[in-house]
Design an enzyme around this catalytic site. Structure first.
Site, mmCIF file in Angstrom:
data_model
loop_
_atom_site.group_PDB
_atom_site.id
_atom_site.type_symbol
_atom_site.label_atom_id
_atom_site.label_comp_id
_atom_site.label_asym_id
_atom_site.label_seq_id
_atom_site.Cartn_x
_atom_site.Cartn_y
_atom_site.Cartn_z
ATOM 1 N N SER A 27 -24.644 15.491 20.136
ATOM 2 C CA SER A 27 -24.890 16.826 20.832
ATOM 3 C C SER A 27 -24.036 17.223 21.861
ATOM 4 C CB SER A 27 -26.559 16.882 21.449
ATOM 5 O OG SER A 27 -26.568 15.875 22.274
ATOM 6 N N LYS A 28 -23.846 16.298 22.803
ATOM 7 C CA LYS A 28 -22.816 16.562 24.068
ATOM 8 C C LYS A 28 -21.521 16.754 23.478
ATOM 9 C CE LYS A 28 -26.013 16.059 27.055
ATOM 10 N NZ LYS A 28 -26.508 17.247 28.051
ATOM 11 N N ARG A 71 -35.568 19.455 37.630
ATOM 12 C CA ARG A 71 -35.518 18.026 38.036
ATOM 13 C C ARG A 71 -34.022 17.579 37.960
ATOM 14 N NH1 ARG A 71 -37.571 14.448 34.513
ATOM 15 N NH2 ARG A 71 -38.031 16.098 33.029
ATOM 16 N N GLY A 75 -32.917 24.369 33.056
ATOM 17 C CA GLY A 75 -33.455 23.108 33.278
ATOM 18 C C GLY A 75 -32.979 22.784 34.576
ATOM 19 N N TYR A 127 -27.519 11.972 20.786
ATOM 20 C CA TYR A 127 -27.136 12.436 22.098
ATOM 21 C C TYR A 127 -25.736 12.380 22.141
ATOM 22 C CZ TYR A 127 -27.112 12.544 27.087
ATOM 23 O OH TYR A 127 -26.959 12.964 28.270
ATOM 24 N N SER A 128 -24.929 11.671 21.746
ATOM 25 C CA SER A 128 -23.226 11.583 21.796
ATOM 26 C C SER A 128 -22.881 12.814 20.738
ATOM 27 C CB SER A 128 -22.606 10.642 21.187
ATOM 28 O OG SER A 128 -23.198 9.321 21.924
HETATM 29 P P1 NDP Z 1 -33.879 15.011 33.611
HETATM 30 O O1 NDP Z 1 -34.640 14.384 32.566
HETATM 31 O O2 NDP Z 1 -34.211 14.665 35.031
HETATM 32 O O3 NDP Z 1 -34.188 16.705 33.673
HETATM 33 C C1 NDP Z 1 -34.077 17.317 32.579
HETATM 34 C C2 NDP Z 1 -34.249 18.862 32.755
HETATM 35 O O4 NDP Z 1 -34.154 19.540 31.547
HETATM 36 C C3 NDP Z 1 -35.485 19.115 33.417
HETATM 37 O O5 NDP Z 1 -35.676 20.389 34.198
HETATM 38 C C4 NDP Z 1 -36.103 19.551 31.936
HETATM 39 O O6 NDP Z 1 -37.453 20.527 32.185
HETATM 40 C C5 NDP Z 1 -35.211 20.289 31.146
HETATM 41 N N1 NDP Z 1 -35.486 20.335 29.761
HETATM 42 C C6 NDP Z 1 -35.716 19.372 28.841
HETATM 43 N N2 NDP Z 1 -36.115 19.573 27.721
HETATM 44 C C7 NDP Z 1 -36.160 20.873 27.791
HETATM 45 C C8 NDP Z 1 -36.511 22.003 26.628
HETATM 46 N N3 NDP Z 1 -36.845 21.445 25.635
HETATM 47 N N4 NDP Z 1 -36.364 23.080 27.071
HETATM 48 C C9 NDP Z 1 -36.354 23.675 28.363
HETATM 49 N N5 NDP Z 1 -35.970 22.642 29.282
HETATM 50 C C10 NDP Z 1 -35.844 21.507 28.898
HETATM 51 O O7 NDP Z 1 -32.391 15.021 33.223
HETATM 52 P P2 NDP Z 1 -31.277 14.689 34.118
HETATM 53 O O8 NDP Z 1 -31.239 15.715 35.169
HETATM 54 O O9 NDP Z 1 -30.625 13.367 34.143
HETATM 55 O O10 NDP Z 1 -30.037 15.485 33.059
HETATM 56 C C11 NDP Z 1 -29.729 16.903 33.236
HETATM 57 C C12 NDP Z 1 -28.611 17.115 32.114
HETATM 58 O O11 NDP Z 1 -27.339 16.187 32.534
HETATM 59 C C13 NDP Z 1 -29.020 16.759 30.835
HETATM 60 O O12 NDP Z 1 -28.284 17.428 29.858
HETATM 61 C C14 NDP Z 1 -28.440 15.478 30.268
HETATM 62 O O13 NDP Z 1 -28.094 15.215 29.232
HETATM 63 C C15 NDP Z 1 -27.305 15.460 31.265
HETATM 64 N N6 NDP Z 1 -26.478 14.256 31.673
HETATM 65 C C16 NDP Z 1 -27.140 13.159 32.571
HETATM 66 C C17 NDP Z 1 -26.763 12.102 32.814
HETATM 67 C C18 NDP Z 1 -27.622 11.354 33.684
HETATM 68 O O14 NDP Z 1 -26.933 10.038 33.938
HETATM 69 N N7 NDP Z 1 -28.625 11.382 34.088
HETATM 70 C C19 NDP Z 1 -25.474 11.650 32.431
HETATM 71 C C20 NDP Z 1 -24.781 12.559 31.507
HETATM 72 C C21 NDP Z 1 -25.341 13.895 31.127
HETATM 73 P P3 NDP Z 1 -38.995 19.818 32.675
HETATM 74 O O15 NDP Z 1 -38.797 19.374 34.002
HETATM 75 O O16 NDP Z 1 -39.870 20.833 32.539
HETATM 76 O O17 NDP Z 1 -39.050 18.637 31.746
#
Ligand code: NDP
Length: 239
Positions: free
Chosen positions: A153-154, A11, A8, A150-151
């Site tokens: 899963s985390k 982004r 992931g 979500y909670s």
């Molecule tokens: P984004 O939505 O910006 O990015 C999510 C990333 O996960 C992307 O690279 C996306 O790929 C990939 N992804 C999503 N679904 C799948 C899937 N089914 N299979 C493979 N790849 C997948 O999220 P964030 O950067 O904000 O978050 C990143 C992590 O940090 C997550 O786990 C989130 O739960 C965690 N997090 C984020 C917080 C926040 O405030 N932003 C706070 C706490 C935790 P694609 O680009 O192709 O969609």
């Protein structure tokens, strides 16, 4: 040359982690789900730094797809670092939450971790060294209304990493969790910033580099004794 597999990394936080690890000298294997355009852009940024970047698209919830993408590759050339960062939200109050919303979040955030780590673990153990960092969330530590799925899963990731750390520590693998609070990314773009900031002692949202720098440190030679821990990056949201 050391290699980091960033799950992931197209982004947000994952992109920031990939860029930071590349700056620290890792070649990057970067995965995405559907945004190949975003992954290609990160690849270009990494190549400009003089590091290599290979991108792979698959759904982490699909065990066979994960195996097809990673099994032979990691068996032939185990990564030094695995960062499990993929995650989604499907927010709703529990009373309104659908089975689909529950399943989508558990399948991606928690089962995705199993699918990827199961595939990569044996080759990493064979090398008797390596670092695994899993991105959880403050929601997994203290719970968040509207995010029962979500909670769960985390929090599940935290339990899984603690158990895994007990299994693999003696084999030379170090495993930790990073639990961000509210970080400015696509995922949090629609949140009511003014209201939420009141709950955060530092009175601001975090930025991607707050998380990326910590992951980089956990994967570096600068530390050799942090293992099985949950590192909160949340401005004091959970104390
Ligand atoms: P984004 O939505 O910006 O990015 C999510 C990333 O996960 C992307 O690279 C996306 O790929 C990939 N992804 C999503 N679904 C799948 C899937 N089914 N299979 C493979 N790849 C997948 O999220 P964030 O950067 O904000 O978050 C990143 C992590 O940090 C997550 O786990 C989130 O739960 C965690 N997090 C984020 C917080 C926040 O405030 N932003 C706070 C706490 C935790 P694609 O680009 O192709 O969609």
């Amino acid at each position: 040359m050391k290699t980091a597999l960033v799950i992931g990394g197209s982004r947000g936080i994952g992109r920031g982690i990939a860029l930071k690890l590349a700056r620290s000298g890792f070649d990057i294997w970067l995965t995405y789900h559907s945004r190949s355009d975003a992954a290609e852009a990160v690849k270009k940024e990494i190549e400009v730094m003089g590091r290599s970047c290979e991108i792979m698209g698959f759904d982490v919830a699909d065990f066979e797809a994960v195996k097809t993408a990673l099994e032979a590759k990691c068996d032939a050339n185990p990564p030094d670092v695995l960062v499990y960062n993929s995650g989604i939200i499907r927010d709703n109050l529990m009373v309104w939450m659908t089975k689909e919303e529950w399943d989508a979040v558990i399948d991606t955030n928690l089962s995705g971790f199993f699918n990827v780590t199961k595939t990569v673990l044996f080759p990493m153990l064979r090398e008797k060294r390596g670092r695994i960092v899993v991105i959880s969330s403050t929601a997994g530590q203290i719970g968040q209304a509207g995010q029962v799925n979500y909670s769960a899963s985390k929090a599940g990731l935290i339990g899984a990493v603690k158990a895994l750390a007990r299994e693999v520590g003696k084999k030379g693998l170090m495993v930790n969790v990073v639990a961000p609070g509210v970080i400015e990314t696509d995922m949090t773009a629609d949140l009511p910033e003014k209201e939420l900031k009141k709950l955060i002692p530092l009175n601001k949202f975090g930025v991607v580099d707050d998380v990326a720098n910590t992951v980089d440190f956990l994967c570096s030679d600068a530390q050799s004794y942090i293992h099985g821990q949950v590192i909160g990056i949340n401005g004091g949201l959970a104390i």
